[in-house]
Design a protein around this motif. Structure first.
Motif, PDB file in Angstrom:
ATOM      1  N   GLN A  50      60.766  38.230  38.060  1.00 16.75           N
ATOM      2  CA  GLN A  50      59.291  38.454  37.858  1.00 16.75           C
ATOM      3  C   GLN A  50      58.464  38.296  38.683  1.00 16.75           C
ATOM      4  O   GLN A  50      58.240  36.930  39.123  1.00 16.75           O
ATOM      5  CB  GLN A  50      58.740  38.048  36.319  1.00 16.75           C
ATOM      6  N   LEU A  51      57.766  38.907  39.718  1.00 15.96           N
ATOM      7  CA  LEU A  51      56.763  38.723  40.574  1.00 15.96           C
ATOM      8  C   LEU A  51      55.438  38.417  39.561  1.00 15.96           C
ATOM      9  O   LEU A  51      55.154  39.223  38.918  1.00 15.96           O
ATOM     10  CB  LEU A  51      56.599  40.040  41.474  1.00 15.96           C
ATOM     11  N   ILE A  52      54.760  37.365  40.015  1.00 14.12           N
ATOM     12  CA  ILE A  52      53.419  36.896  39.520  1.00 14.12           C
ATOM     13  C   ILE A  52      52.344  37.590  40.250  1.00 14.12           C
ATOM     14  O   ILE A  52      52.446  36.862  41.540  1.00 14.12           O
ATOM     15  CB  ILE A  52      53.635  35.667  39.025  1.00 14.12           C
ATOM     16  N   ASN A  53      51.547  38.408  40.148  1.00 11.30           N
ATOM     17  CA  ASN A  53      50.678  38.622  40.903  1.00 11.30           C
ATOM     18  C   ASN A  53      49.397  39.061  39.793  1.00 11.30           C
ATOM     19  O   ASN A  53      49.501  39.156  38.436  1.00 11.30           O
ATOM     20  CB  ASN A  53      50.625  39.641  41.941  1.00 11.30           C
ATOM     21  N   MET A  54      48.317  39.795  40.425  1.00 19.08           N
ATOM     22  CA  MET A  54      47.069  40.205  39.649  1.00 19.08           C
ATOM     23  C   MET A  54      47.235  41.516  39.086  1.00 19.08           C
ATOM     24  O   MET A  54      46.219  42.133  38.493  1.00 19.08           O
ATOM     25  CB  MET A  54      45.755  39.792  40.109  1.00 19.08           C
ATOM     26  N   LYS A  55      48.302  42.392  39.520  1.00 14.97           N
ATOM     27  CA  LYS A  55      48.329  43.831  39.253  1.00 14.97           C
ATOM     28  C   LYS A  55      48.168  44.157  37.838  1.00 14.97           C
ATOM     29  O   LYS A  55      47.673  45.100  37.305  1.00 14.97           O
ATOM     30  CB  LYS A  55      49.455  44.438  39.699  1.00 14.97           C
ATOM     31  N   PRO A  56      48.933  43.255  36.958  1.00 15.66           N
ATOM     32  CA  PRO A  56      48.717  43.590  35.449  1.00 15.66           C
ATOM     33  C   PRO A  56      47.310  43.427  35.057  1.00 15.66           C
ATOM     34  O   PRO A  56      47.039  44.122  34.077  1.00 15.66           O
ATOM     35  CB  PRO A  56      49.955  42.709  34.908  1.00 15.66           C
ATOM     36  N   LEU A  57      46.495  42.459  35.462  1.00 19.41           N
ATOM     37  CA  LEU A  57      45.224  42.184  35.119  1.00 19.41           C
ATOM     38  C   LEU A  57      44.349  43.373  35.677  1.00 19.41           C
ATOM     39  O   LEU A  57      43.225  43.718  34.822  1.00 19.41           O
ATOM     40  CB  LEU A  57      44.745  40.862  35.626  1.00 19.41           C
ATOM     41  N   LEU A  58      44.576  43.894  36.656  1.00 16.13           N
ATOM     42  CA  LEU A  58      43.858  45.077  37.031  1.00 16.13           C
ATOM     43  C   LEU A  58      44.072  45.999  36.359  1.00 16.13           C
ATOM     44  O   LEU A  58      43.108  47.007  35.978  1.00 16.13           O
ATOM     45  CB  LEU A  58      44.362  45.256  38.564  1.00 16.13           C
ATOM     46  N   TYR A  59      45.277  46.274  36.010  1.00 14.24           N
ATOM     47  CA  TYR A  59      45.799  47.540  35.060  1.00 14.24           C
ATOM     48  C   TYR A  59      45.234  47.326  33.668  1.00 14.24           C
ATOM     49  O   TYR A  59      44.756  48.214  33.029  1.00 14.24           O
ATOM     50  CB  TYR A  59      47.206  47.436  34.771  1.00 14.24           C
ATOM     51  N   LEU A  60      44.807  46.210  33.122  1.00 17.79           N
ATOM     52  CA  LEU A  60      44.265  45.779  32.137  1.00 17.79           C
ATOM     53  C   LEU A  60      42.720  46.070  32.094  1.00 17.79           C
ATOM     54  O   LEU A  60      42.107  46.930  31.175  1.00 17.79           O
ATOM     55  CB  LEU A  60      44.385  44.352  31.550  1.00 17.79           C
ATOM     56  N   ILE A  61      42.078  45.740  33.008  1.00 19.37           N
ATOM     57  CA  ILE A  61      40.685  46.004  33.505  1.00 19.37           C
ATOM     58  C   ILE A  61      40.223  47.569  33.489  1.00 19.37           C
ATOM     59  O   ILE A  61      39.312  48.134  32.781  1.00 19.37           O
ATOM     60  CB  ILE A  61      40.343  45.438  34.420  1.00 19.37           C
ATOM     61  N   ASN A  62      41.263  48.128  34.002  1.00 24.61           N
ATOM     62  CA  ASN A  62      41.274  49.778  34.214  1.00 24.61           C
ATOM     63  C   ASN A  62      41.540  50.734  33.132  1.00 24.61           C
ATOM     64  O   ASN A  62      41.225  51.715  33.004  1.00 24.61           O
ATOM     65  CB  ASN A  62      41.819  50.183  35.508  1.00 24.61           C
ATOM     66  N   ASN A  63      42.541  49.914  32.089  1.00 28.67           N
ATOM     67  CA  ASN A  63      43.069  50.771  31.138  1.00 28.67           C
ATOM     68  C   ASN A  63      42.690  50.558  29.563  1.00 28.67           C
ATOM     69  O   ASN A  63      43.070  51.062  28.857  1.00 28.67           O
ATOM     70  CB  ASN A  63      44.469  50.989  31.129  1.00 28.67           C
ATOM     71  N   TYR A  64      42.068  49.240  29.591  1.00 32.62           N
ATOM     72  CA  TYR A  64      41.695  48.876  28.154  1.00 32.62           C
ATOM     73  C   TYR A  64      40.269  48.539  28.164  1.00 32.62           C
ATOM     74  O   TYR A  64      39.636  48.302  29.241  1.00 32.62           O
ATOM     75  CB  TYR A  64      42.527  47.538  28.098  1.00 32.62           C
ATOM     76  N   SER A  65      39.649  48.474  26.947  1.00 35.63           N
ATOM     77  CA  SER A  65      38.304  48.353  26.886  1.00 35.63           C
ATOM     78  C   SER A  65      37.868  47.002  27.081  1.00 35.63           C
ATOM     79  O   SER A  65      38.667  46.093  26.744  1.00 35.63           O
ATOM     80  CB  SER A  65      37.872  48.610  25.378  1.00 35.63           C
ATOM     81  N   LYS A  66      36.916  46.578  27.893  1.00 37.19           N
ATOM     82  CA  LYS A  66      36.295  45.255  28.013  1.00 37.19           C
ATOM     83  C   LYS A  66      36.165  44.486  26.758  1.00 37.19           C
ATOM     84  O   LYS A  66      36.408  43.412  26.696  1.00 37.19           O
ATOM     85  CB  LYS A  66      34.984  45.510  28.945  1.00 37.19           C
ATOM     86  N   LEU A  67      35.874  45.336  25.687  1.00 38.56           N
ATOM     87  CA  LEU A  67      35.675  44.401  24.169  1.00 38.56           C
ATOM     88  C   LEU A  67      36.849  43.804  23.904  1.00 38.56           C
ATOM     89  O   LEU A  67      36.844  42.940  23.012  1.00 38.56           O
ATOM     90  CB  LEU A  67      35.009  45.457  23.264  1.00 38.56           C
ATOM     91  N   ASP A  68      38.035  44.384  24.581  1.00 33.51           N
ATOM     92  CA  ASP A  68      39.647  43.779  23.933  1.00 33.51           C
ATOM     93  C   ASP A  68      39.762  42.496  24.705  1.00 33.51           C
ATOM     94  O   ASP A  68      40.526  41.518  24.219  1.00 33.51           O
ATOM     95  CB  ASP A  68      40.428  44.877  24.083  1.00 33.51           C
TER      96      ASP A  68
END
Length: 228
Positions: free
Chosen positions: A162-180
């Motif tokens: 598993q590569l550990i980087n910030m891409k999943p966090l960017l995906y989270l910000i772009n595709n999920y509500s900030k309220l979540d």
């Protein structure tokens, strides 16, 4: 120990001589104290001393400084329970030495020694049973260091495959509500290296739960749990 007002003068000639011949401090060391109170639920730390330094010192100097701080506070009726530092190798060595971590160090028959009652089964926990004070690394500093390593563009982190980087966090910000998740893009700004608030946000429980829904984020999830 630093000398109070060691370079105080009304003479311009004297000041010019110091600037010409005396090495100048390039760094500032600051000491903060965190009061402990049984009557107050929240007491904020505050600075009690700061001094300039050229960063030329040994771990033995750190130990001497801590002992002087301890003694001077004791003279004013204040009991120092421990010291917490950042990642400087000399501070690390001083902490290990103070705790007896692969070292034989003691303050003799000091009247203030704390008795540390360690379980008999903790053979892996290297700490003396009597301590004048305890030492621990600054948790906020550790947290920001872990965040900086994650956001570094020159560092590659792997956990198994598993590569550990910030891409999943960017995906989270772009595709999920900030309220979540409560994240914003600036939380992933690598230039803000001392942003503890962002370090805490990217590892909150809601983020960890949402990451379980994102492919290839297992390594990041485990890494962020160290923050939490």
């Amino acid at each position: 120990m630093p000398i109070l007002n060691s370079y105080s003068t009304d003479s311009f000639t004297r000041l010019e001589e110091w600037y010409t011949n005396v090495p100048r401090a390039t760094l500032l060391n600051a000491y903060l104290i965190q009061p402990l109170s049984s009557s107050l639920s929240n007491t904020s730390p505050y600075i009690f001393g700061a001094y300039g330094t050229d960063n030329r010192f040994e771990s033995s100097d750190v130990l001497s400084r801590w002992y002087q701080i301890y003694q001077r506070f004791k003279a004013k009726g204040i009991r120092i329970l421990g010291f917490s530092t950042d990642c400087d190798s000399r501070d690390f060595h001083s902490m290990r030495t103070s705790l007896g971590f692969f070292a034989n160090f003691a303050y003799g028959d000091h009247s203030d020694l704390l008795k540390i009652d360690l379980p008999n089964t903790w053979s892996w926990f290297l700490m003396q049973h009597q301590q004048l004070y305890i030492c621990f690394q600054d948790a906020i500093h550790i947290c920001t260091k872990l965040r900086n390593r994650l956001l570094s563009q020159s560092t590659h982190l792997l956990l198994g495959e598993q590569l550990i980087n910030m891409k999943p966090l960017l995906y989270l910000i772009n595709n999920y509500s900030k309220l979540d998740h409560l994240l914003v893009a600036s939380d992933l700004n690598p230039k803000d290296r001392q942003n503890f608030y962002s370090a805490a946000k990217i590892s909150n429980d809601n983020v960890l739960i949402l990451l379980e829904q994102i492919p290839n984020s297992l390594g990041l999830n485990i890494y962020l749990q160290v923050h939490n």
